[in-house]
Design a protein around this motif. Structure first.
Motif, PDB file in Angstrom:
ATOM      1  N   ASN A  72       2.697 -14.410  -8.992  1.00 58.70           N
ATOM      2  CA  ASN A  72       3.814 -15.295  -9.286  1.00 58.70           C
ATOM      3  C   ASN A  72       5.062 -14.740  -8.617  1.00 58.70           C
ATOM      4  OD1 ASN A  72       5.157 -13.434 -11.361  1.00 58.70           O
ATOM      5  ND2 ASN A  72       3.097 -13.702 -12.229  1.00 58.70           N
ATOM      6  N   THR A  73       6.174 -15.441  -8.797  1.00 60.29           N
ATOM      7  CA  THR A  73       7.411 -15.029  -8.124  1.00 60.29           C
ATOM      8  C   THR A  73       7.856 -13.635  -8.560  1.00 60.29           C
ATOM      9  OG1 THR A  73       8.078 -17.355  -8.022  1.00 60.29           O
ATOM     10  CG2 THR A  73       9.789 -15.700  -7.670  1.00 60.29           C
ATOM     11  N   ALA A  74       7.779 -13.360  -9.877  1.00 61.31           N
ATOM     12  CA  ALA A  74       8.228 -12.054 -10.374  1.00 61.31           C
ATOM     13  C   ALA A  74       7.346 -10.925  -9.852  1.00 61.31           C
ATOM     14  CB  ALA A  74       8.252 -12.058 -11.898  1.00 61.31           C
ATOM     15  N   SER A  75       6.021 -11.114  -9.880  1.00 64.57           N
ATOM     16  CA  SER A  75       5.131 -10.047  -9.417  1.00 64.57           C
ATOM     17  C   SER A  75       5.245  -9.829  -7.916  1.00 64.57           C
ATOM     18  CB  SER A  75       3.683 -10.383  -9.800  1.00 64.57           C
ATOM     19  OG  SER A  75       3.270 -11.591  -9.174  1.00 64.57           O
ATOM     20  N   LYS A  76       5.535 -10.879  -7.154  1.00 56.58           N
ATOM     21  CA  LYS A  76       5.712 -10.704  -5.712  1.00 56.58           C
ATOM     22  C   LYS A  76       7.036 -10.002  -5.385  1.00 56.58           C
ATOM     23  CE  LYS A  76       2.927 -14.744  -4.446  1.00 56.58           C
ATOM     24  NZ  LYS A  76       2.944 -16.098  -3.832  1.00 56.58           N
ATOM     25  N   GLN A  77       8.068 -10.337  -6.133  1.00 56.70           N
ATOM     26  CA  GLN A  77       9.381  -9.759  -5.862  1.00 56.70           C
ATOM     27  C   GLN A  77       9.467  -8.298  -6.293  1.00 56.70           C
ATOM     28  OE1 GLN A  77      12.565 -12.001  -7.598  1.00 56.70           O
ATOM     29  NE2 GLN A  77      14.188 -10.691  -6.746  1.00 56.70           N
ATOM     30  N   HIS A  78       8.786  -7.960  -7.410  1.00 56.13           N
ATOM     31  CA  HIS A  78       8.857  -6.605  -7.945  1.00 56.13           C
ATOM     32  C   HIS A  78       7.496  -5.919  -7.889  1.00 56.13           C
ATOM     33  CE1 HIS A  78      12.848  -7.648  -9.471  1.00 56.13           C
ATOM     34  NE2 HIS A  78      12.320  -8.743 -10.000  1.00 56.13           N
ATOM     35  N   GLY A  79       6.690  -6.267  -6.898  1.00 52.50           N
ATOM     36  CA  GLY A  79       5.345  -5.702  -6.803  1.00 52.50           C
ATOM     37  C   GLY A  79       5.338  -4.189  -6.665  1.00 52.50           C
ATOM     38  N   LYS A  80       6.247  -3.626  -5.881  1.00 53.50           N
ATOM     39  CA  LYS A  80       6.282  -2.179  -5.681  1.00 53.50           C
ATOM     40  C   LYS A  80       6.613  -1.458  -6.982  1.00 53.50           C
ATOM     41  CE  LYS A  80       8.396   1.419  -2.823  1.00 53.50           C
ATOM     42  NZ  LYS A  80       9.382   1.727  -1.740  1.00 53.50           N
ATOM     43  N   ALA A  81       7.602  -1.963  -7.714  1.00 53.26           N
ATOM     44  CA  ALA A  81       7.965  -1.328  -8.983  1.00 53.26           C
ATOM     45  C   ALA A  81       6.821  -1.432  -9.993  1.00 53.26           C
ATOM     46  CB  ALA A  81       9.231  -1.965  -9.550  1.00 53.26           C
ATOM     47  N   ILE A  82       6.126  -2.557 -10.000  1.00 50.90           N
ATOM     48  CA  ILE A  82       5.003  -2.734 -10.924  1.00 50.90           C
ATOM     49  C   ILE A  82       3.888  -1.750 -10.597  1.00 50.90           C
ATOM     50  CG2 ILE A  82       3.218  -4.343 -11.698  1.00 50.90           C
ATOM     51  CD1 ILE A  82       5.249  -6.595 -11.230  1.00 50.90           C
ATOM     52  N   ASP A  83       3.561  -1.607  -9.309  1.00 55.04           N
ATOM     53  CA  ASP A  83       2.497  -0.675  -8.914  1.00 55.04           C
ATOM     54  C   ASP A  83       2.861   0.762  -9.243  1.00 55.04           C
ATOM     55  OD1 ASP A  83       1.006  -2.784  -8.013  1.00 55.04           O
ATOM     56  OD2 ASP A  83       1.550  -2.548  -5.898  1.00 55.04           O
ATOM     57  N   GLU A  84       4.105   1.144  -9.035  1.00 52.64           N
ATOM     58  CA  GLU A  84       4.518   2.506  -9.345  1.00 52.64           C
ATOM     59  C   GLU A  84       4.437   2.783 -10.841  1.00 52.64           C
ATOM     60  OE1 GLU A  84       8.414   2.913  -7.734  1.00 52.64           O
ATOM     61  OE2 GLU A  84       7.737   3.152  -5.657  1.00 52.64           O
ATOM     62  N   TRP A  85       4.663   1.767 -11.639  1.00 50.42           N
ATOM     63  CA  TRP A  85       4.572   1.949 -13.094  1.00 50.42           C
ATOM     64  C   TRP A  85       3.108   2.006 -13.560  1.00 50.42           C
ATOM     65  CZ3 TRP A  85       8.375   2.458 -16.909  1.00 50.42           C
ATOM     66  CH2 TRP A  85       7.927   2.336 -18.227  1.00 50.42           C
ATOM     67  N   ILE A  86       2.255   1.179 -12.984  1.00 52.27           N
ATOM     68  CA  ILE A  86       0.889   1.035 -13.473  1.00 52.27           C
ATOM     69  C   ILE A  86      -0.016   2.155 -12.976  1.00 52.27           C
ATOM     70  CG2 ILE A  86      -1.173  -0.415 -13.360  1.00 52.27           C
ATOM     71  CD1 ILE A  86       0.920  -1.450 -15.292  1.00 52.27           C
ATOM     72  N   TYR A  87       0.022   2.461 -11.684  1.00 51.65           N
ATOM     73  CA  TYR A  87      -0.944   3.395 -11.106  1.00 51.65           C
ATOM     74  C   TYR A  87      -0.453   4.826 -11.235  1.00 51.65           C
ATOM     75  CZ  TYR A  87      -3.157  -0.680  -9.004  1.00 51.65           C
ATOM     76  OH  TYR A  87      -3.790  -1.883  -8.802  1.00 51.65           O
ATOM     77  N   PRO A  88      -1.400   5.783 -11.477  1.00 56.31           N
ATOM     78  CA  PRO A  88      -2.821   5.540 -11.754  1.00 56.31           C
ATOM     79  C   PRO A  88      -3.141   5.533 -13.243  1.00 56.31           C
ATOM     80  CG  PRO A  88      -2.504   7.843 -11.293  1.00 56.31           C
ATOM     81  CD  PRO A  88      -1.132   7.207 -11.243  1.00 56.31           C
ATOM     82  N   GLU A  89      -2.173   5.882 -14.102  1.00 57.51           N
ATOM     83  CA  GLU A  89      -2.493   6.084 -15.513  1.00 57.51           C
ATOM     84  C   GLU A  89      -2.830   4.788 -16.249  1.00 57.51           C
ATOM     85  OE1 GLU A  89       0.109   7.387 -14.070  1.00 57.51           O
ATOM     86  OE2 GLU A  89      -0.148   9.573 -14.188  1.00 57.51           O
ATOM     87  N   PHE A  90      -2.152   3.698 -15.914  1.00 57.91           N
ATOM     88  CA  PHE A  90      -2.296   2.464 -16.692  1.00 57.91           C
ATOM     89  C   PHE A  90      -3.023   1.365 -15.922  1.00 57.91           C
ATOM     90  CE2 PHE A  90       1.867   4.370 -17.967  1.00 57.91           C
ATOM     91  CZ  PHE A  90       1.429   4.894 -19.174  1.00 57.91           C
ATOM     92  N   GLU A  91      -3.838   1.747 -14.979  1.00 63.11           N
ATOM     93  CA  GLU A  91      -4.538   0.738 -14.173  1.00 63.11           C
ATOM     94  C   GLU A  91      -5.455  -0.107 -15.044  1.00 63.11           C
ATOM     95  OE1 GLU A  91      -7.564   0.501 -10.311  1.00 63.11           O
ATOM     96  OE2 GLU A  91      -6.988   2.413 -11.197  1.00 63.11           O
ATOM     97  N   GLN A  92      -5.480  -1.402 -14.802  1.00 60.99           N
ATOM     98  CA  GLN A  92      -6.296  -2.341 -15.557  1.00 60.99           C
ATOM     99  C   GLN A  92      -7.418  -2.870 -14.668  1.00 60.99           C
ATOM    100  OE1 GLN A  92      -5.513  -2.937 -18.902  1.00 60.99           O
ATOM    101  NE2 GLN A  92      -4.039  -1.300 -18.495  1.00 60.99           N
TER     102      GLN A  92
END
Length: 268
Positions: free
Chosen positions: A93-113
């Motif tokens: 979606n628009t939010a995940s595309k715009q903030h994809g880098k910040a989301i990946d830095e938060w999720i990986y590797p500890e909180f990967e789904q």
């Protein structure tokens, strides 16, 4: 008949009658009424003491402010985490595309789904992660160990355990998923997280080798090689689907173990 010669007792002459006490006549007046309730003096009741304060209310105002700030920080962190996980598993979606880098830095590797919201993809394969190592022994010789099935060791530790640990269930699986998501079919890294996933995977297998392999504990691990064994899950009896029952292997190149990883068992 002759008269009785014994003297007879003298009887007192009749005198005037003794007057009887007169009974009081009934009072024609009605009985006195009880005074109304409002004329009764009220009883004095002691005030009930207030219950003692507990929890945060028992703290002084300064500590109450500190506790409120701490709860606010925890609540904000929880909301941010839930929002990041939602954007990670949600469709693009628009939010995940715009903030994809910040989301990946938060999720990986500890909180990967390992799933996606609104599009579940259940696994239909058994994937086992195996490792072998080249070990330098104390006499200076080098030996190559056999393949250790780390996934089978985790499965044996989990089976029959009512409270298996999080590392036994997810550590190795998440590390392998992280690696495959950041490498192509030729095992070449894709993106900036490729080298991070390789380092993460290498440290886990080196740590496990020092724990499971006697030769690794006696010597020094020089290099490691990881492979995956993928086996299709058999379809149910009522299904007409035909799948191969032969395992498929994905063999990675040999990785050189750094001195720090070898000395500390894969963990800094």
């Amino acid at each position: 008949m002759a008269p009785d010669p014994r003297p007879q007792p003298e009887t007192a002459p009749p005198g005037p009658r003794r007057p009887q006490p007169e009974t009081a006549a009934a009072d024609p007046r009605p009985p006195a009424m009880a005074p109304p309730p409002d004329t009764i003096a009220p009883l004095s009741v002691a005030p009930t003491p207030a219950p003692p304060r507990t929890g945060v209310a028992a703290l002084s105002p300064r500590y109450q402010i500190g506790a409120a700030l701490a709860l606010a920080v925890v609540a904000v962190a929880a909301c941010v985490h839930l929002g990041m996980v939602f954007l990670h598993v949600a469709p693009a979606n628009t939010a995940s595309k715009q903030h994809g880098k910040a989301i990946d830095e938060w999720i990986y590797p500890e909180f990967e789904q390992n799933w996606k919201l609104f599009a579940p993809n259940p696994l239909q394969q058994d994937i086992a992660v195996q490792v072998r190592a080249q070990v330098v022994l104390p006499d200076g010789s080098m030996t190559t160990s056999g393949w250790y099935d780390l996934s089978a060791l985790d499965g044996a530790a989990i089976k029959g355990n009512l409270l298996p640990s999080h590392t036994q269930q997810n550590e190795l699986r998440r590390a392998w998923d992280f690696f495959t998501a950041t490498h192509d079919a030729e095992n070449r890294p894709v993106g900036l997280r490729g080298s991070l996933s390789e380092q993460y995977m290498r440290r886990i297998v080196v740590m496990r080798l020092y724990r499971e392999d006697p030769a690794s504990r006696e010597g020094t691990v020089q290099s490691v090689q990881v492979r995956s064994e993928t086996t299709n899950v058999p379809p149910p009896e009522w299904s007409h689907e035909q799948v191969s029952d032969k395992p498929a292997y994905r063999v990675l190149p040999w990785w050189t173990v750094t001195d720090d990883e070898a000395a500390r068992g894969g963990v800094k």
